[in-house]
Design a protein around this motif. Sequence first.
Motif, PDB file in Angstrom:
ATOM      1  N   TRP B  34       0.847  -1.194   0.000  1.00 48.84           N
ATOM      2  CA  TRP B  34       0.000   0.000   0.000  1.00 48.84           C
ATOM      3  C   TRP B  34       0.886   1.248   0.000  1.00 48.84           C
ATOM      4  CZ3 TRP B  34      -5.142   0.114  -0.734  1.00 48.84           C
ATOM      5  CH2 TRP B  34      -5.860  -1.066  -0.502  1.00 48.84           C
ATOM      6  N   TYR B  35       0.506   2.199  -0.870  1.00 45.88           N
ATOM      7  CA  TYR B  35       1.206   3.476  -0.966  1.00 45.88           C
ATOM      8  C   TYR B  35       0.183   4.606  -0.911  1.00 45.88           C
ATOM      9  CZ  TYR B  35       5.409   1.023  -2.602  1.00 45.88           C
ATOM     10  OH  TYR B  35       6.502   0.198  -2.706  1.00 45.88           O
ATOM     11  N   GLN B  36       0.637   5.739  -0.398  1.00 50.32           N
ATOM     12  CA  GLN B  36      -0.194   6.940  -0.355  1.00 50.32           C
ATOM     13  C   GLN B  36       0.453   8.023  -1.211  1.00 50.32           C
ATOM     14  OE1 GLN B  36       0.217   9.583   3.046  1.00 50.32           O
ATOM     15  NE2 GLN B  36      -1.990   9.534   3.368  1.00 50.32           N
ATOM     16  N   GLN B  37      -0.350   8.659  -2.048  1.00 54.41           N
ATOM     17  CA  GLN B  37       0.158   9.790  -2.817  1.00 54.41           C
ATOM     18  C   GLN B  37      -0.703  11.007  -2.518  1.00 54.41           C
ATOM     19  OE1 GLN B  37      -0.107   9.696  -7.129  1.00 54.41           O
ATOM     20  NE2 GLN B  37       1.622  11.110  -7.334  1.00 54.41           N
ATOM     21  N   SER B  38      -0.147  11.943  -1.757  1.00 48.12           N
ATOM     22  CA  SER B  38      -0.840  13.189  -1.489  1.00 48.12           C
ATOM     23  C   SER B  38      -0.600  14.136  -2.650  1.00 48.12           C
ATOM     24  CB  SER B  38      -0.344  13.792  -0.177  1.00 48.12           C
ATOM     25  OG  SER B  38      -0.573  12.889   0.885  1.00 48.12           O
ATOM     26  N   LEU B  39      -1.298  15.261  -2.657  1.00 49.02           N
ATOM     27  CA  LEU B  39      -1.260  16.184  -3.787  1.00 49.02           C
ATOM     28  C   LEU B  39       0.179  16.512  -4.172  1.00 49.02           C
ATOM     29  CD1 LEU B  39      -3.100  17.812  -5.656  1.00 49.02           C
ATOM     30  CD2 LEU B  39      -2.887  19.712  -4.056  1.00 49.02           C
ATOM     31  N   ASP B  40       0.540  16.206  -5.419  1.00 45.93           N
ATOM     32  CA  ASP B  40       1.858  16.536  -5.963  1.00 45.93           C
ATOM     33  C   ASP B  40       3.020  15.950  -5.176  1.00 45.93           C
ATOM     34  OD1 ASP B  40       0.801  19.811  -7.057  1.00 45.93           O
ATOM     35  OD2 ASP B  40       0.823  17.881  -8.087  1.00 45.93           O
ATOM     36  N   GLN B  41       2.737  14.943  -4.394  1.00 44.00           N
ATOM     37  CA  GLN B  41       3.809  14.280  -3.656  1.00 44.00           C
ATOM     38  C   GLN B  41       4.123  12.938  -4.311  1.00 44.00           C
ATOM     39  OE1 GLN B  41       5.365  15.716  -0.832  1.00 44.00           O
ATOM     40  NE2 GLN B  41       4.218  17.444  -1.659  1.00 44.00           N
ATOM     41  N   GLY B  42       5.210  12.357  -3.865  1.00 42.89           N
ATOM     42  CA  GLY B  42       5.584  11.047  -4.370  1.00 42.89           C
ATOM     43  C   GLY B  42       4.752   9.947  -3.734  1.00 42.89           C
ATOM     44  N   LEU B  43       5.132   8.731  -4.021  1.00 40.40           N
ATOM     45  CA  LEU B  43       4.449   7.575  -3.475  1.00 40.40           C
ATOM     46  C   LEU B  43       5.068   7.220  -2.129  1.00 40.40           C
ATOM     47  CD1 LEU B  43       4.379   5.592  -6.801  1.00 40.40           C
ATOM     48  CD2 LEU B  43       2.374   6.412  -5.611  1.00 40.40           C
ATOM     49  N   GLN B  44       4.316   7.444  -1.076  1.00 45.16           N
ATOM     50  CA  GLN B  44       4.815   7.145   0.257  1.00 45.16           C
ATOM     51  C   GLN B  44       4.422   5.721   0.642  1.00 45.16           C
ATOM     52  OE1 GLN B  44       6.764   9.265   2.114  1.00 45.16           O
ATOM     53  NE2 GLN B  44       6.737  10.515   0.264  1.00 45.16           N
ATOM     54  N   PHE B  45       5.413   4.925   0.961  1.00 49.94           N
ATOM     55  CA  PHE B  45       5.180   3.537   1.316  1.00 49.94           C
ATOM     56  C   PHE B  45       4.500   3.450   2.673  1.00 49.94           C
ATOM     57  CE2 PHE B  45       5.664  -0.877   1.767  1.00 49.94           C
ATOM     58  CZ  PHE B  45       6.336  -1.178   2.940  1.00 49.94           C
ATOM     59  N   LEU B  46       3.427   2.683   2.731  1.00 48.79           N
ATOM     60  CA  LEU B  46       2.713   2.509   3.989  1.00 48.79           C
ATOM     61  C   LEU B  46       3.017   1.151   4.617  1.00 48.79           C
ATOM     62  CD1 LEU B  46      -0.794   3.974   3.064  1.00 48.79           C
ATOM     63  CD2 LEU B  46       1.076   5.090   4.293  1.00 48.79           C
ATOM     64  N   ILE B  47       2.723   0.077   3.900  1.00 51.59           N
ATOM     65  CA  ILE B  47       2.849  -1.239   4.498  1.00 51.59           C
ATOM     66  C   ILE B  47       2.872  -2.310   3.409  1.00 51.59           C
ATOM     67  CG2 ILE B  47       0.377  -1.699   4.778  1.00 51.59           C
ATOM     68  CD1 ILE B  47       1.116  -2.623   7.709  1.00 51.59           C
ATOM     69  N   GLN B  48       3.496  -3.450   3.733  1.00 51.41           N
ATOM     70  CA  GLN B  48       3.600  -4.565   2.802  1.00 51.41           C
ATOM     71  C   GLN B  48       3.219  -5.863   3.509  1.00 51.41           C
ATOM     72  OE1 GLN B  48       7.563  -5.754   1.876  1.00 51.41           O
ATOM     73  NE2 GLN B  48       6.903  -7.386   0.520  1.00 51.41           N
ATOM     74  N   TYR B  49       2.488  -6.703   2.784  1.00 50.99           N
ATOM     75  CA  TYR B  49       2.129  -8.033   3.289  1.00 50.99           C
ATOM     76  C   TYR B  49       2.605  -9.097   2.310  1.00 50.99           C
ATOM     77  CZ  TYR B  49      -0.741  -6.201   7.010  1.00 50.99           C
ATOM     78  OH  TYR B  49      -1.159  -5.583   8.143  1.00 50.99           O
ATOM     79  N   TYR B  50       2.948 -10.238   2.857  1.00 44.97           N
ATOM     80  CA  TYR B  50       3.297 -11.395   2.049  1.00 44.97           C
ATOM     81  C   TYR B  50       2.537 -12.592   2.587  1.00 44.97           C
ATOM     82  CZ  TYR B  50       5.845 -15.412   0.273  1.00 44.97           C
ATOM     83  OH  TYR B  50       6.173 -16.601  -0.310  1.00 44.97           O
ATOM     84  N   ASN B  51       1.682 -13.146   1.765  1.00 45.73           N
ATOM     85  CA  ASN B  51       0.937 -14.363   2.114  1.00 45.73           C
ATOM     86  C   ASN B  51       0.279 -14.256   3.489  1.00 45.73           C
ATOM     87  OD1 ASN B  51       0.013 -16.851   1.273  1.00 45.73           O
ATOM     88  ND2 ASN B  51       1.772 -17.972   2.079  1.00 45.73           N
ATOM     89  N   GLY B  52      -0.281 -13.106   3.763  1.00 51.31           N
ATOM     90  CA  GLY B  52      -1.030 -12.911   4.996  1.00 51.31           C
ATOM     91  C   GLY B  52      -0.245 -12.316   6.154  1.00 51.31           C
ATOM     92  N   GLU B  53       1.061 -12.233   5.987  1.00 49.31           N
ATOM     93  CA  GLU B  53       1.875 -11.706   7.095  1.00 49.31           C
ATOM     94  C   GLU B  53       2.463 -10.342   6.748  1.00 49.31           C
ATOM     95  OE1 GLU B  53       3.496 -16.007   8.794  1.00 49.31           O
ATOM     96  OE2 GLU B  53       4.879 -14.360   8.413  1.00 49.31           O
TER      97      GLU B  53
END
Lengths: 110, 113
Positions: B34-53
């Motif tokens: 999951w990434y968040q992109q606010s107005l005119d900002q880059g892609l901010q990394f939020l969180i990553q899951y692999y196979n449920g973890e």
Amino acid sequence: DQQVKQNSPSLSVQEGRISILNCDYTNSMFDYFLWYKKYPAEGPTFLISISSIKDKNEDGRFTVFLNKSAKHLSLHIVPSQPGDSAVYFCAASRRNDMRFGAGTRLTVKP
Amino acid sequence: DSGVTQTPKHLITATGQRVTLRCSPRSGDLSVYWYQQSLDQGLQFLIQYYNGEERAKGNILERFSAQQFPDLHSELNLSSLELGDSALYFCASSPYVSDSPLHFGNGTRLTVT
């Protein structure tokens, strides 16, 4: 999180000329680097990548160069076309942890 | 078409509310980001899951949480929403093998009023 930096928010070039987009990273542990292209109202789409064991990768009009000692990569588009107008994000990854720069908006003028 | 599906496309809600964003990864991909992109900002990394973890965490606020279900779809929950949470939220998936690109959905545009 400023591990990946694109210092030029925008770039404008003439159709047919070369576009050069630049990216710097701070974490020397990154070992895989990518460029993505993003059109409005769409998600980023993968464009080209390079592994840290290489210094150049080419795919048609797109070439990515990696300078590990300078922690710098660049994307060359030649010749540039109006359809290339988009926001370009560079990304760096280690063990599937991928971080992105802020993007550079490229405008190719006819 | 990347094969990654995000719903809804647009979401308008009021401050203090809670919303859930949903993501279905590409067939065969085990990892969701999951990434968040606010107005005119880059892609901010939020969180990553692999196979449920959970595998990696970025600048994700405590008011935000996520999970990946056994069928590999993922949900991002945003609570006590503030005006500053208005952004594009992107989901991406990958097979989680070395040197593989992420494939992004078209995002959910969240507007907090």
